[in-house]
Design an enzyme around this catalytic site. Structure first.
Site, PDB file in Angstrom:
ATOM      1  N   GLU A 275       0.974  -1.291  -0.141  1.00 26.38           N
ATOM      2  CA  GLU A 275      -0.102   0.138  -0.011  1.00 26.38           C
ATOM      3  C   GLU A 275       0.858   1.032  -0.118  1.00 26.38           C
ATOM      4  O   GLU A 275       0.325   2.263  -0.349  1.00 26.38           O
ATOM      5  CB  GLU A 275      -0.670   0.092   1.349  1.00 26.38           C
ATOM      6  CG  GLU A 275      -2.041  -0.641   1.064  1.00 26.38           C
ATOM      7  CD  GLU A 275      -2.804  -0.342   2.457  1.00 26.38           C
ATOM      8  OE1 GLU A 275      -4.018   0.304   2.413  1.00 26.38           O
ATOM      9  OE2 GLU A 275      -2.422  -0.641   3.499  1.00 26.38           O
TER      10      GLU A 275
ATOM     11  N   GLY B 162     -11.787  -6.331   6.799  1.00 25.05           N
ATOM     12  CA  GLY B 162     -12.904  -7.309   6.430  1.00 25.05           C
ATOM     13  C   GLY B 162     -14.302  -6.670   6.757  1.00 25.05           C
ATOM     14  O   GLY B 162     -14.488  -6.001   7.938  1.00 25.05           O
TER      15      GLY B 162
ATOM     16  N   MET C 197      -7.002  -5.335  12.431  1.00 28.15           N
ATOM     17  CA  MET C 197      -5.990  -5.670  13.698  1.00 28.15           C
ATOM     18  C   MET C 197      -5.001  -4.541  14.126  1.00 28.15           C
ATOM     19  O   MET C 197      -4.166  -4.840  14.895  1.00 28.15           O
ATOM     20  CB  MET C 197      -5.030  -6.727  12.863  1.00 28.15           C
ATOM     21  CG  MET C 197      -5.848  -7.934  12.543  1.00 28.15           C
ATOM     22  SD  MET C 197      -4.640  -9.298  11.563  1.00 28.15           S
ATOM     23  CE  MET C 197      -4.263  -9.951  12.966  1.00 28.15           C
ATOM     24  N   GLU C 198      -5.398  -3.382  13.636  1.00 27.71           N
ATOM     25  CA  GLU C 198      -4.205  -2.230  14.550  1.00 27.71           C
ATOM     26  C   GLU C 198      -4.982  -1.029  14.688  1.00 27.71           C
ATOM     27  O   GLU C 198      -4.684  -0.313  15.672  1.00 27.71           O
ATOM     28  CB  GLU C 198      -3.234  -2.012  13.361  1.00 27.71           C
ATOM     29  CG  GLU C 198      -2.480  -2.843  12.591  1.00 27.71           C
ATOM     30  CD  GLU C 198      -3.081  -4.030  11.608  1.00 27.71           C
ATOM     31  OE1 GLU C 198      -3.835  -3.300  10.944  1.00 27.71           O
ATOM     32  OE2 GLU C 198      -2.478  -4.938  11.628  1.00 27.71           O
TER      33      GLU C 198
ATOM     34  N   ASP D  17     -12.182  -8.083   2.131  1.00 27.01           N
ATOM     35  CA  ASP D  17     -13.213  -9.420   2.200  1.00 27.01           C
ATOM     36  C   ASP D  17     -14.254  -9.234   3.123  1.00 27.01           C
ATOM     37  O   ASP D  17     -14.474  -7.912   3.833  1.00 27.01           O
ATOM     38  CB  ASP D  17     -11.943 -10.397   2.874  1.00 27.01           C
ATOM     39  CG  ASP D  17     -11.441  -9.986   4.113  1.00 27.01           C
ATOM     40  OD1 ASP D  17     -10.369  -9.505   4.178  1.00 27.01           O
ATOM     41  OD2 ASP D  17     -12.163 -10.183   5.176  1.00 27.01           O
TER      42      ASP D  17
END
Ligand code: ADE
Length: 259
Positions: free
Chosen positions: A19, A85, A194-195, A218
Site C-alpha cells: 500500500e 474485513g 488488526m491495528e 473481504d
C-alpha cells in the site's frame, strides 16, 4: 486537527508495504531512517512534511510504531490507510470505511470491567479526530465517485465503528458472532482489522490527532484469505494514494492554520 504544533510532520501509517510503495515513490527529498526495528521514510508529499511507516501487523506492533512516530519524530497527526474485513450489513468488498470510532473486540476484562471496556480509560470506544475525519470522508467520496477502480464502480463510502483485534477473522460464524455480540451492546460495527484501535489508544494517550481509512478487502468469512495481496495492490493501494493526496491537499501545511 493536524494544525498548530511544534512539529510540522504528518505521519502516514499503512498496514502493508504494497500500500505504501506508491506514496513513498511520490515523496520528494526522501530519506530512510531506521528506528525501533522499523523503517521510517521522511520527505515531502504534496507540500507537506511527512513520515511514512508501516504499522506492523497486530495491536502491539501498531502501538509501538505509533509511539515511535510521536516520541522520535514528534508528528502532529497520524493518518492510517489499510484494508479491513467488512462485517456490517451492506459493507462490501471494494467499499471504503472511514473510522469515526474504534473498539478492541478482543478486550475482555469481565467481570472486573464490562466486556470491551478499556481498563483505566472508562470507555470502550475511542473517537477519531472529527475535522480530519470529515476531510477523509470527502476525499474518499471523491475517489470512489471518480471510478478509479473500474471493477468496483458501485463501491460506497461508509463511516462509523471499526473493531480491531489480534485475529484475522476468516469464518462466517466468527464474524456473525462478533457482529451480533457488538450490536447487542449497541455497537453498530462496520469492519474488522488488526491495528486501528491500538493506534487510536496510543494517540489518545499522547493527545495526537488520528484519522483512518480502510478499503474492504473481504467479508471476514470463509473466503477472506483469497486474493488478498492482489486486492491490496490493484484496489486498496490505488484508493490509498488518491485519498491521501486529496486529504493532504485539504490539510493546511502551514503553522498558522488550525482546522
Ligand atoms: N484485514 C483485512 N481483512 C481482515 C479480516 N478479515 N480480519 C482481520 N483483519 C483484516
Amino acid at each position: 486537527m493536524f494544525g498548530v504544533s511544534p512539529s510540522m510532520t504528518l505521519a502516514i501509517l499503512s498496514a502493508l508495504a504494497e500500500e505504501q510503495h506508491g506514496l513513498v515513490d511520490a515523496m520528494q527529498g526522501m530519506q530512510c531512517l531506521r528506528h525501533a526495528g522499523r523503517d521510517f521514510w521522511l520527505g515531502r508529499l504534496h507540500g507537506h512534511e511527512v513520515v511514512c511507516a508501516l504499522s506492523g501487523i497486530g495491536k502491539v506492533a501498531a502501538a509501538t510504531t505509533t509511539a515511535a512516530l510521536i516520541e522520535r519524530f514528534g508528528v502532529r497527526g497520524i493518518l492510517f490507510t489499510g484494508v479491513a474485513g467488512g462485517i456490517g450489513a451492506g459493507v462490501n468488498v471494494g467499499d471504503v470505511v472511514i473510522a469515526r470510532t474504534f473498539l478492541q473486540h478482543d478486550m475482555d476484562a469481565s467481570p472486573i470491567f464490562p466486556r470491551w471496556q478499556l481498563p483505566g480509560y472508562g470507555c470502550s470506544t475511542l473517537a477519531c479526530d472529527e475535522a480530519a475525519t470529515d476531510r477523509l470522508v470527502q476525499a474518499a467520496d471523491s475517489a470512489v465517485r471518480s471510478g478509479i477502480v473500474a471493477s468496483y464502480a458501485s463501491a460506497r463510502v461508509h463511516q462509523g465503528l471499526i473493531a480491531s483485534g489480534d485475529q484475522f477473522v476468516s469464518s462466517r460464524q466468527a464474524s456473525a458472532q462478533l457482529r451480533a455480540d457488538l450490536e447487542a451492546a449497541g455497537h453498530a460495527v462496520l469492519a474488522v482489522e488488526m491495528e486501528g484501535a491500538a493506534v487510536a489508544q496510543t494517540c489518545l494517550d499522547y493527545g495526537t490527532p488520528f484519522a483512518a481509512m480502510r478499503t474492504i478487502s473481504d467479508r471476514a468469512d470463509d473466503s477472506a484469505h483469497v486474493d488478498f495481496s492482489d486486492f491490496v495492490r490493484t484496489v486498496a493501494s490505488r484508493y490509498a494514494q488518491r485519498v491521501v493526496l486529496d486529504f493532504l491537499r485539504q490539510t493546511p501545511a502551514k503553522k498558522q492554520a488550525v482546522c
